[in-house]
Design an enzyme around this catalytic site. Sequence first.
Site, PDB file in Angstrom:
ATOM      1  N   GLU A 118      25.846  29.547  24.931  1.00  0.00           N
ATOM      2  CA  GLU A 118      24.850  30.434  25.554  1.00  0.00           C
ATOM      3  C   GLU A 118      24.690  30.098  27.029  1.00  0.00           C
ATOM      4  O   GLU A 118      24.576  28.923  27.395  1.00  0.00           O
ATOM      5  CB  GLU A 118      23.517  30.257  24.820  1.00  0.00           C
ATOM      6  CG  GLU A 118      22.777  31.535  24.587  1.00  0.00           C
ATOM      7  CD  GLU A 118      23.512  32.510  23.684  1.00  0.00           C
ATOM      8  OE1 GLU A 118      24.236  33.380  24.205  1.00  0.00           O
ATOM      9  OE2 GLU A 118      23.362  32.419  22.460  1.00  0.00           O
ATOM     10  N   SER A 136      23.340  47.280  24.304  1.00  0.00           N
ATOM     11  CA  SER A 136      23.814  47.994  25.496  1.00  0.00           C
ATOM     12  C   SER A 136      25.316  47.830  25.686  1.00  0.00           C
ATOM     13  O   SER A 136      26.005  48.791  26.051  1.00  0.00           O
ATOM     14  CB  SER A 136      23.044  47.559  26.744  1.00  0.00           C
ATOM     15  OG  SER A 136      23.063  46.164  26.847  1.00  0.00           O
ATOM     16  N   ASP A 151      28.953  31.877  29.869  1.00  0.00           N
ATOM     17  CA  ASP A 151      30.014  32.816  30.306  1.00  0.00           C
ATOM     18  C   ASP A 151      30.055  32.986  31.818  1.00  0.00           C
ATOM     19  O   ASP A 151      31.116  32.976  32.425  1.00  0.00           O
ATOM     20  CB  ASP A 151      29.953  34.169  29.566  1.00  0.00           C
ATOM     21  CG  ASP A 151      28.673  34.962  29.745  1.00  0.00           C
ATOM     22  OD1 ASP A 151      27.705  34.439  30.341  1.00  0.00           O
ATOM     23  OD2 ASP A 151      28.632  36.123  29.285  1.00  0.00           O
ATOM     24  N   ASP A 187      29.484  39.771  25.990  1.00  0.00           N
ATOM     25  CA  ASP A 187      29.068  40.811  25.054  1.00  0.00           C
ATOM     26  C   ASP A 187      30.117  41.922  24.930  1.00  0.00           C
ATOM     27  O   ASP A 187      30.415  42.398  23.828  1.00  0.00           O
ATOM     28  CB  ASP A 187      27.724  41.403  25.491  1.00  0.00           C
ATOM     29  CG  ASP A 187      26.670  40.323  25.650  1.00  0.00           C
ATOM     30  OD1 ASP A 187      26.843  39.243  25.056  1.00  0.00           O
ATOM     31  OD2 ASP A 187      25.690  40.557  26.369  1.00  0.00           O
ATOM     32  N   GLY A 206      17.100  45.641  22.381  1.00  0.00           N
ATOM     33  CA  GLY A 206      16.261  44.607  22.997  1.00  0.00           C
ATOM     34  C   GLY A 206      16.134  43.345  22.169  1.00  0.00           C
ATOM     35  O   GLY A 206      15.337  42.478  22.485  1.00  0.00           O
ATOM     36  N   ALA A 207      16.937  43.211  21.108  1.00  0.00           N
ATOM     37  CA  ALA A 207      16.823  42.054  20.232  1.00  0.00           C
ATOM     38  C   ALA A 207      17.845  40.976  20.582  1.00  0.00           C
ATOM     39  O   ALA A 207      18.018  40.015  19.842  1.00  0.00           O
ATOM     40  CB  ALA A 207      16.997  42.481  18.772  1.00  0.00           C
ATOM     41  N   GLY A 208      18.539  41.148  21.697  1.00  0.00           N
ATOM     42  CA  GLY A 208      19.550  40.163  22.092  1.00  0.00           C
ATOM     43  C   GLY A 208      20.825  40.283  21.280  1.00  0.00           C
ATOM     44  O   GLY A 208      21.589  39.332  21.155  1.00  0.00           O
ATOM     45  N   LEU A 209      21.063  41.477  20.723  1.00  0.00           N
ATOM     46  CA  LEU A 209      22.250  41.679  19.887  1.00  0.00           C
ATOM     47  C   LEU A 209      23.267  42.584  20.586  1.00  0.00           C
ATOM     48  O   LEU A 209      24.151  43.153  19.965  1.00  0.00           O
ATOM     49  CB  LEU A 209      21.846  42.262  18.523  1.00  0.00           C
ATOM     50  CG  LEU A 209      20.891  41.374  17.721  1.00  0.00           C
ATOM     51  CD1 LEU A 209      20.407  42.100  16.472  1.00  0.00           C
ATOM     52  CD2 LEU A 209      21.552  40.045  17.343  1.00  0.00           C
ATOM     53  N   SER A 210      23.082  42.728  21.889  1.00  0.00           N
ATOM     54  CA  SER A 210      24.039  43.464  22.729  1.00  0.00           C
ATOM     55  C   SER A 210      24.170  44.929  22.381  1.00  0.00           C
ATOM     56  O   SER A 210      25.283  45.470  22.335  1.00  0.00           O
ATOM     57  CB  SER A 210      25.430  42.822  22.665  1.00  0.00           C
ATOM     58  OG  SER A 210      25.398  41.616  23.317  1.00  0.00           O
TER      59      SER A 210
HETATM   60  C1  GLA Z   1      23.397  38.066  27.824  1.00  0.00           C
HETATM   61  C2  GLA Z   1      24.550  38.399  28.773  1.00  0.00           C
HETATM   62  C3  GLA Z   1      25.789  37.574  28.431  1.00  0.00           C
HETATM   63  C4  GLA Z   1      25.461  36.088  28.333  1.00  0.00           C
HETATM   64  C5  GLA Z   1      24.228  35.853  27.458  1.00  0.00           C
HETATM   65  C6  GLA Z   1      23.770  34.429  27.467  1.00  0.00           C
HETATM   66  O1  GLA Z   1      23.713  38.473  26.530  1.00  0.00           O
HETATM   67  O2  GLA Z   1      24.860  39.776  28.714  1.00  0.00           O
HETATM   68  O3  GLA Z   1      26.803  37.821  29.384  1.00  0.00           O
HETATM   69  O4  GLA Z   1      25.292  35.533  29.608  1.00  0.00           O
HETATM   70  O5  GLA Z   1      23.138  36.670  27.848  1.00  0.00           O
HETATM   71  O6  GLA Z   1      24.690  33.610  26.848  1.00  0.00           O
END
Ligand code: GLA
Length: 366
Positions: A26, A122, A29, A169, A116-120
């Site tokens: 985390e 977008s 990247d 992501d 918005g849950a951090g599951l990408s």
């Molecule tokens: C978001 C960003 C990723 C990465 C994570 C953290 O998801 O889009 O590129 O930096 O945060 O690991």
Amino acid sequence: MRFEEVYGHPPAGVWSAPGRVNLIGEHTDYNDGYVLPYALPQRTTVAAAPVPVPEWTVWSAYAEQRKPVRFGEADLVPGRVTGWAGYVAGVVWALRAGRFPVPGARLAVTSDIPAGAGLSSSAALACAVLTALADLAGLTERDLPLADRPVLAQRAERDYVGVPCGIMDQSAALLTRPGHALFLDCRSGEIAQILFDPPAAGLALLVLDTGVRHRLVGGEYAARRTTCQQAAAALGVAALRDASLPDLVRLADPVTRRRARHVITESQRVLDTVALLRAGRIREIGPLLSASHASLRDDFEVTTPELDLAAATAEAAGARGARMTGAGFGGCVIALVEAPAAESVTAAVASAFTARHLPVPGSLLP
Ligand code: GLA
């Protein structure tokens, strides 16, 4: 509502891209480090049909107004189209900037990835649209290789929408194979598919959504990036990827030192996790997950009390390891548990939240 109901004719095709959970790695990247995401079963789906004019109409089941958004060539200027449709305009813009042909199109978007849950969600939207438009333009994998596509989707998000994201992501959405986690070297772009199948080992990987949506995530994320760049500059290296723990004494500011320590230790945890998975020792990755959470909490400071509570409770209830996943400041926790303990661990987290008058986290996987 389906494409036909919105536009009155069938689509030319349907394309999709998955959400992701990052198993470990985390905030590495954008420091040229390593990441290990895997694809969720939840996906964003785009039905699309070409139109003979350079105009794009987008309908989304999630748009507040539920009215299609239309944009033309004049809107292909970063930031011009705002909101969720900006991701679509951004993909058109990024493809065109790469000198790829893009036909005008009608698109209808649906998704079962919580936003918005951090599951990408977008990145899944951008990647599904990219795949759709590339196909409609007749671009084959020879014209636009799969390995080059994550960068285009990232440009849409970073340069058009203005979110300073890394490459994880989009790579996860486009390159992950079922039953595998994607080991990505964010400097070289090199990938390896790592077998990751918890059920086959009698395990389950829980994904628990704390429901916390941090609105300041953009600003905090950008601030972490800047601090990492400053740390790399102070150490005289191109990126924190090139630094090691003994270098940290050369950083005068204790906060900068902690941020850098997270990045350095986290990249190593990715390598250790990959080594264990390759050796078939999946159970043993638990402590690495927990160490990652502690580092994100204490050194990188991107967790929330809810994320800490969910991770600590899952561990106390018997999880082999647990950590927040994604950028932080809200979103989800993952927990590696013995399959028979999945329910009791989920229940323990639910009662810890209820006892603190917090909404019970939603569970994404059984
Ligand atoms: C978001 C960003 C990723 C990465 C994570 C953290 O998801 O889009 O590129 O930096 O945060 O690991």
